[in-house]
Design a protein around this motif. Structure first.
Motif, PDB file in Angstrom:
ATOM      1  N   THR A   1       0.989  -1.079   0.060  1.00 21.63           N
ATOM      2  CA  THR A   1      -0.054  -0.001  -0.017  1.00 21.63           C
ATOM      3  C   THR A   1       0.979   1.206  -0.004  1.00 21.63           C
TER       4      THR A   1
ATOM      5  N   GLU B   1      -5.805   4.485   7.633  1.00 15.92           N
ATOM      6  CA  GLU B   1      -5.533   4.608   5.974  1.00 15.92           C
ATOM      7  C   GLU B   1      -5.343   6.250   6.062  1.00 15.92           C
TER       8      GLU B   1
ATOM      9  N   ASP C   1      -2.926  -0.451   5.059  1.00 14.56           N
ATOM     10  CA  ASP C   1      -3.319  -0.906   3.954  1.00 14.56           C
ATOM     11  C   ASP C   1      -4.880  -0.531   3.508  1.00 14.56           C
ATOM     12  N   THR C   2      -5.288  -0.658   2.397  1.00 13.22           N
ATOM     13  CA  THR C   2      -6.395   0.023   2.021  1.00 13.22           C
ATOM     14  C   THR C   2      -7.646  -0.697   2.489  1.00 13.22           C
TER      15      THR C   2
ATOM     16  N   SER D   1      -7.114  -0.988   8.276  1.00 12.62           N
ATOM     17  CA  SER D   1      -7.139  -1.466   7.142  1.00 12.62           C
ATOM     18  C   SER D   1      -6.858  -2.816   7.352  1.00 12.62           C
TER      19      SER D   1
END
Length: 238
Positions: A45, A179, A221-222, A230
């Motif tokens: 990410t 995020e 992370d997304t 995330s």
């Protein structure tokens, strides 16, 4: 281009002093960025976010390994081959005028030196970014993730013991938060003129034996879980 010719940024560089780097921006200098860190911390990410700023492609050891080996064994010889191919591809792309962001564990200091040397030879600017994350967060995210990587939490712990101390200047992205915090910090570091180029050694969480000169940036992370955190989705063994 020699290492001394590359733009250098002080450890506390930010958008406010990004003018210290002449031309390191999308459409300007061609950059090579190496994103390193333990398996499961969220390197992919971070790498993808950086790639958006430098207008570059992301090359991952996880992908390269599975292109080269149908049934990876993760042996020392195999890993040597994977990193050699990763760096070869990066050099070719950068030499042709395209920015590249590498997404790999880079646990072995020799691999980090190899990519640094490649950056000195073919790139206008180079940065090493280390992604870190609280261990409890890594464990939870690894349990939830689904991606190309073969890494699990035991592999994370294994690499924690193997990861060579980062002695050279670098930037640290702490991927323990959400995020928005991650992207805000990466954007501060790389937005506009990619102010981090030149490396900095900034203070670590101690999880991998780092020294205390690191410059901190945050990331995750997304894919979001129910707590707004995330969920890790493509963390690398490499």
């Amino acid at each position: 281009m020699t290492e001394g010719d590359r733009p250098l940024i002080p450890a506390e560089a930010s958008l406010s002093n990004a003018d210290a780097v002449d031309g390191v921006e999308s459409g300007g200098a061609v950059a090579l960025v190496a994103v390193c860190g333990l398996p499961g911390v969220g390197k992919t990410t971070v790498a993808e976010r950086i790639a958006g700023h430098v207008d570059g492609a992301v090359l991952r050891t996880d992908v390269v390994r599975k292109e080269l080996f149908d049934e990876p064994e993760y042996s020392e010889a195999e890993t040597e081959t994977v990193y050699a191919e990763l760096i070869r591809r990066a050099r070719a792309r950068v030499d042709a005028g395209s920015a590249v962001v590498l997404d790999a564990t880079f646990a072995n200091a020799r691999f980090r030196e190899d990519v640094r040397e490649a950056g000195a030879r073919v790139a206008d600017a180079f940065a090493l970014v280390e992604v870190v994350c609280d261990e409890s967060v890594v464990e939870r995210r690894i349990e939830r993730r689904d991606g190309i990587s073969d890494a699990d939490f035991e592999i994370h712990l294994h690499f924690k013991e193997l990861f060579d101390r980062i002695e050279r200047d670098h930037v640290v992205v702490d991927n323990s938060g959400d995020e928005a915090a991650t992207f805000a910090q990466v954007d501060t570091a790389f937005g506009g003129r990619a102010a981090v180029f030149g490396e900095s050694t900034a203070g670590s969480d101690g999880s991998t034996g780092r020294d205390s000169g690191e410059r901190r940036v945050e990331s995750v992370d997304t894919e979001r879980d129910s707590d707004g955190m995330s969920v890790a989705s493509e963390h690398g063994v490499d």
